[in-house]
Write an enzyme that holds these catalytic residues in place. Structure first.
Site, PDB file in Angstrom:
ATOM      1  N   LEU A 124       0.825  -1.212   0.000  1.00  0.00           N
ATOM      2  CA  LEU A 124       0.000   0.000   0.000  1.00  0.00           C
ATOM      3  C   LEU A 124       0.856   1.257   0.000  1.00  0.00           C
ATOM      4  CD1 LEU A 124      -2.804  -1.097   2.495  1.00  0.00           C
ATOM      5  CD2 LEU A 124      -2.699  -1.355   0.023  1.00  0.00           C
ATOM      6  N   ASP A 171       3.221   5.844  -6.981  1.00  0.00           N
ATOM      7  CA  ASP A 171       2.906   5.791  -5.557  1.00  0.00           C
ATOM      8  C   ASP A 171       2.974   7.171  -4.916  1.00  0.00           C
ATOM      9  OD1 ASP A 171       2.744   3.116  -6.038  1.00  0.00           O
ATOM     10  OD2 ASP A 171       4.603   2.579  -5.019  1.00  0.00           O
TER      11      ASP A 171
END
Length: 384
Positions: A124, A171
């Site tokens: 994540l 990201d």
């Protein structure tokens, strides 16, 4: 539960001074578009309601003093002597500081505290969240006048230079730039982007964490990148205008790559098709067609597993298992691969039932805990 008050109190205990600023920077999910970012392609990420929190204040000297709550550890160094460290976690902060110093920006000593609720190792992007939180906090602390795109780029370079991972920009961009209730359609070549509404109606996004990280990950990542670059070089012998797989077609691959390097052909074809899937999911979202979006997620997983070869038995099992349920429209592995999470498009009323069904089956098969992570698409980096 992490709160501004809790962080402020802990900061005072550790540094015997008050935090000047507290910044929240979220982790991210990626709906579709995997491994396309370092091939100058398209991705479709958004931030989530799990984040890294950073608290900072200036010091009167040139020391940098860091504390990570997850590791219950201090790290300190003079600003003039920063370098990559074997300890790992400080590199995500130090790499950002190094980028600011390289730009000759007016940075001096500071204290910095890190806490967060992004599950580590779940894919994540806790590292990108930490880089963006650090960049945002130092930007405010030292009045550096950087914008959010600058902060994302600095985070990416910090990862390249200090963490040693040649990651794409996705990201950091998703962490810094996301907007609640939307996905970012990001062009990784020129960083142009569009916000697309993520209206899921009766459906929700559920992550299932394999709790495994195979050691193949970092080498395999660099190998895949090399295969894509090799394909581009072969194509360039005839098509000088092709700068990346973004410019290539499957026909070019069949003519110029397949006869020379079958592996590079298969991996590059996956990237070209994955870029097309990003566009197709954008259209599906605009039309409220969640069924098509789900089908494209399943197809992406097949490609990641069988063609790009970055899945693992645990991820494949989770995706194969949920296919039997009509309440799940789509699923795929998410992230670099070889572990981490699957992302699932699940009917809200079925979410808890699915977790209850899958946990014992997965745990019996692999002897590992299956962790369900419920996520809500959220806004990007912010000052608390």
């Amino acid at each position: 539960m992490i709160s501004k008050e809790k962080i402020s109190t802990r900061y005072k205990e550790l540094f015997d001074s008050d935090a000047t600023h507290i910044v929240r920077s979220p982790g991210r999910i990626n709906i579709i578009g995997e491994h396309t970012d370092y091939n100058e392609g398209f991705v479709l990420p958004t931030a989530i309601d799990k984040a890294i929190y950073v608290a900072v204040s200036r010091r009167s000297d040139n020391m940098i003093r860091l504390y990570a709550e997850d590791f219950q550890t201090f790290y300190e160094t003079p600003l003039s002597a920063i370098h990559p460290t074997m300890e790992g976690w400080p590199n995500y902060v130090l790499g950002v500081v190094n980028q600011l110093v390289e730009r000759r920006l007016p940075v001096s000593g500071f204290n910095l505290y890190i806490d967060g609720d992004v599950p580590l190792g779940a894919g994540l992007s806790s590292s990108a969240a930490l880089e963006c939180a650090t960049g945002f906090a130092l930007n405010v602390l030292f009045d550096l006048e950087l914008d959010r795109v600058d902060i994302a780029k600095i985070g990416q370079l910090a990862e390249h230079t200090y963490a040693g991972v040649q990651c794409g920009i996705m990201d950091q961009f998703a962490s810094a730039m996301s907007k609640a209730g939307h996905v970012l359609r990001l062009d990784c070549r020129d960083l142009s982007f569009l916000y697309k509404p993520l209206e899921l109606g009766d459906y929700t996004i559920l992550l299932l964490n394999t709790n495994v990280k195979h050691s193949l990950a970092s080498t395999a990542y660099n190998d895949r990148r090399s295969a894509c670059e090799a394909a581009v070089r072969l194509i360039q012998q005839k098509h000088a205008e092709v700068n990346s797989l973004r410019d290539a077609t499957v026909t070019m691959l069949e003519e110029l790559v397949l006869p020379v390097d079958a592996d590079a052909f298969v991996k590059s074809r996956f990237i070209i098709e994955e870029n097309e899937r990003v566009e197709q999911v954008c259209v599906a979202l605009e039309n409220g067609d969640l069924e098509t979006m789900g089908e494209l997620m399943y197809r992406a997983h097949e490609g990641l597993s069988k063609e790009y070869d970055v899945s693992c038995p645990e991820l494949d099992f989770l995706v194969d298992y949920v296919r039997q349920f009509p309440e799940i429209l789509g699923a795929r592995m998410m992230g670099g691969g070889f572990g981490g999470c699957t992302i699932n498009l699940v009917h809200k009323r079925f979410e808890d039932l699915l977790i209850d069904r899958m946990k014992p089956v997965y745990e019996e098969k692999f002897g590992l805990e299956l962790t369900a992570i419920k996520v809500v698409p959220s806004a990007g980096t912010s000052l608390l």
